[in-house]
Design a protein around this motif. Structure first.
Motif, PDB file in Angstrom:
ATOM      1  N   SER A  58       0.843  -1.206   0.000  1.00  0.00           N
ATOM      2  CA  SER A  58       0.000   0.000   0.000  1.00  0.00           C
ATOM      3  C   SER A  58       0.876   1.254   0.000  1.00  0.00           C
ATOM      4  O   SER A  58       2.071   1.206   0.283  1.00  0.00           O
ATOM      5  N   TYR A  59       0.237   2.369  -0.294  1.00  0.00           N
ATOM      6  CA  TYR A  59       0.978   3.631  -0.309  1.00  0.00           C
ATOM      7  C   TYR A  59       1.420   4.026   1.096  1.00  0.00           C
ATOM      8  O   TYR A  59       2.466   4.655   1.261  1.00  0.00           O
ATOM      9  N   TYR A  60       0.681   3.625   2.129  1.00  0.00           N
ATOM     10  CA  TYR A  60       1.103   3.874   3.513  1.00  0.00           C
ATOM     11  C   TYR A  60       2.355   3.065   3.837  1.00  0.00           C
ATOM     12  O   TYR A  60       3.302   3.563   4.457  1.00  0.00           O
ATOM     13  N   ALA A  61       2.374   1.818   3.397  1.00  0.00           N
ATOM     14  CA  ALA A  61       3.544   0.972   3.617  1.00  0.00           C
ATOM     15  C   ALA A  61       4.749   1.540   2.866  1.00  0.00           C
ATOM     16  O   ALA A  61       5.862   1.586   3.409  1.00  0.00           O
ATOM     17  N   ILE A  62       4.532   2.005   1.643  1.00  0.00           N
ATOM     18  CA  ILE A  62       5.620   2.581   0.849  1.00  0.00           C
ATOM     19  C   ILE A  62       6.195   3.807   1.567  1.00  0.00           C
ATOM     20  O   ILE A  62       7.410   4.003   1.609  1.00  0.00           O
ATOM     21  N   ALA A  63       5.330   4.615   2.162  1.00  0.00           N
ATOM     22  CA  ALA A  63       5.798   5.779   2.932  1.00  0.00           C
ATOM     23  C   ALA A  63       6.661   5.326   4.110  1.00  0.00           C
ATOM     24  O   ALA A  63       7.711   5.936   4.393  1.00  0.00           O
ATOM     25  N   ALA A  64       6.255   4.257   4.773  1.00  0.00           N
ATOM     26  CA  ALA A  64       7.049   3.722   5.886  1.00  0.00           C
ATOM     27  C   ALA A  64       8.401   3.211   5.383  1.00  0.00           C
ATOM     28  O   ALA A  64       9.435   3.428   6.038  1.00  0.00           O
ATOM     29  N   TYR A  65       8.417   2.557   4.220  1.00  0.00           N
ATOM     30  CA  TYR A  65       9.678   2.072   3.655  1.00  0.00           C
ATOM     31  C   TYR A  65      10.601   3.242   3.321  1.00  0.00           C
ATOM     32  O   TYR A  65      11.819   3.152   3.518  1.00  0.00           O
ATOM     33  N   LEU A  66      10.024   4.340   2.840  1.00  0.00           N
ATOM     34  CA  LEU A  66      10.831   5.534   2.567  1.00  0.00           C
ATOM     35  C   LEU A  66      11.445   6.087   3.849  1.00  0.00           C
ATOM     36  O   LEU A  66      12.606   6.519   3.856  1.00  0.00           O
ATOM     37  N   LEU A  67      10.684   6.063   4.930  1.00  0.00           N
ATOM     38  CA  LEU A  67      11.207   6.537   6.221  1.00  0.00           C
ATOM     39  C   LEU A  67      12.369   5.669   6.704  1.00  0.00           C
ATOM     40  O   LEU A  67      13.305   6.175   7.331  1.00  0.00           O
ATOM     41  N   LEU A  68      12.311   4.370   6.414  1.00  0.00           N
ATOM     42  CA  LEU A  68      13.392   3.471   6.827  1.00  0.00           C
ATOM     43  C   LEU A  68      14.722   3.835   6.174  1.00  0.00           C
ATOM     44  O   LEU A  68      15.785   3.494   6.698  1.00  0.00           O
ATOM     45  N   LEU A  69      14.663   4.525   5.034  1.00  0.00           N
ATOM     46  CA  LEU A  69      15.900   4.959   4.370  1.00  0.00           C
ATOM     47  C   LEU A  69      16.703   5.930   5.224  1.00  0.00           C
ATOM     48  O   LEU A  69      17.913   6.046   5.078  1.00  0.00           O
ATOM     49  N   LEU A  70      16.022   6.634   6.124  1.00  0.00           N
ATOM     50  CA  LEU A  70      16.680   7.652   6.942  1.00  0.00           C
ATOM     51  C   LEU A  70      17.609   7.070   8.001  1.00  0.00           C
ATOM     52  O   LEU A  70      18.464   7.780   8.526  1.00  0.00           O
ATOM     53  N   PHE A  71      17.444   5.802   8.305  1.00  0.00           N
ATOM     54  CA  PHE A  71      18.205   5.177   9.385  1.00  0.00           C
ATOM     55  C   PHE A  71      19.208   4.188   8.809  1.00  0.00           C
ATOM     56  O   PHE A  71      18.836   3.285   8.048  1.00  0.00           O
ATOM     57  N   LYS A  72      20.467   4.342   9.179  1.00  0.00           N
ATOM     58  CA  LYS A  72      21.524   3.511   8.616  1.00  0.00           C
ATOM     59  C   LYS A  72      21.274   2.021   8.870  1.00  0.00           C
ATOM     60  O   LYS A  72      21.505   1.198   7.993  1.00  0.00           O
ATOM     61  N   LYS A  73      20.771   1.679  10.036  1.00  0.00           N
ATOM     62  CA  LYS A  73      20.559   0.265  10.374  1.00  0.00           C
ATOM     63  C   LYS A  73      19.471  -0.397   9.530  1.00  0.00           C
ATOM     64  O   LYS A  73      19.470  -1.609   9.381  1.00  0.00           O
ATOM     65  N   SER A  74      18.545   0.384   9.006  1.00  0.00           N
ATOM     66  CA  SER A  74      17.461  -0.191   8.212  1.00  0.00           C
ATOM     67  C   SER A  74      17.561   0.141   6.726  1.00  0.00           C
ATOM     68  O   SER A  74      16.675  -0.198   5.955  1.00  0.00           O
ATOM     69  N   ARG A  75      18.645   0.773   6.321  1.00  0.00           N
ATOM     70  CA  ARG A  75      18.751   1.252   4.940  1.00  0.00           C
ATOM     71  C   ARG A  75      18.735   0.126   3.909  1.00  0.00           C
ATOM     72  O   ARG A  75      18.050   0.219   2.895  1.00  0.00           O
ATOM     73  N   ILE A  76      19.444  -0.957   4.148  1.00  0.00           N
ATOM     74  CA  ILE A  76      19.461  -2.067   3.182  1.00  0.00           C
ATOM     75  C   ILE A  76      18.069  -2.678   3.070  1.00  0.00           C
ATOM     76  O   ILE A  76      17.598  -2.977   1.967  1.00  0.00           O
ATOM     77  N   ILE A  77      17.394  -2.814   4.199  1.00  0.00           N
ATOM     78  CA  ILE A  77      16.018  -3.349   4.187  1.00  0.00           C
ATOM     79  C   ILE A  77      15.115  -2.416   3.392  1.00  0.00           C
ATOM     80  O   ILE A  77      14.312  -2.865   2.570  1.00  0.00           O
ATOM     81  N   ALA A  78      15.255  -1.115   3.641  1.00  0.00           N
ATOM     82  CA  ALA A  78      14.427  -0.129   2.934  1.00  0.00           C
ATOM     83  C   ALA A  78      14.658  -0.193   1.434  1.00  0.00           C
ATOM     84  O   ALA A  78      13.704  -0.173   0.649  1.00  0.00           O
TER      85      ALA A  78
END
Length: 117
Positions: free
Chosen positions: A72-92
């Motif tokens: 969903s577009y809400y999930a995609i927004a959450a995935y974009l937020l994960l880019l901001l954190f180094k620990k979750s960047r590869i997952i994002a």
């Protein structure tokens, strides 16, 4: 072009993007740990479990982006937020590339519907 040939080409592209492209992305952007990055990005395919909530589970003409909860577009927004954190960047990156892969698949389905014979 025969619709079955188009569907095979679509599947080859789709699964190549899901399995091979993360290795290339990992090698380019996470070179020091590219194998680990590749495995993590391939593991993000777990978001496809949300397909189990749909009826039918698989519909080759359905666009998963915007339809399934983890697509969903809400999930995609959450995935974009994960880019901001180094620990979750590869997952994002893996999650977002998964969405891009599924999104291009939506266009293939539309193309096949319009031009497949």
């Amino acid at each position: 072009m025969d619709i079955e040939i188009l569907r095979v080409l679509q599947s080859i592209l789709h699964y190549s993007l899901h399995f091979l492209a993360p290795g290339i992305i990992g090698f380019i952007f996470f070179r020091s740990q590219w194998k680990r990055a590749w495995i993590i990005m391939v593991a993000t395919m777990i978001i496809d479990l949300d397909h189990l909530l749909a009826t039918p589970i698989f519909d080759p003409t359905r666009c998963s982006v915007g339809f399934h909860p983890l697509h969903s577009y809400y999930a995609i927004a959450a995935y974009l937020l994960l880019l901001l954190f180094k620990k979750s960047r590869i997952i994002a990156v893996g999650l977002l590339f998964h969405i891009v892969t599924d999104w291009q698949d939506c266009y293939w389905s539309g193309f096949i519907t319009l031009y497949g014979k």
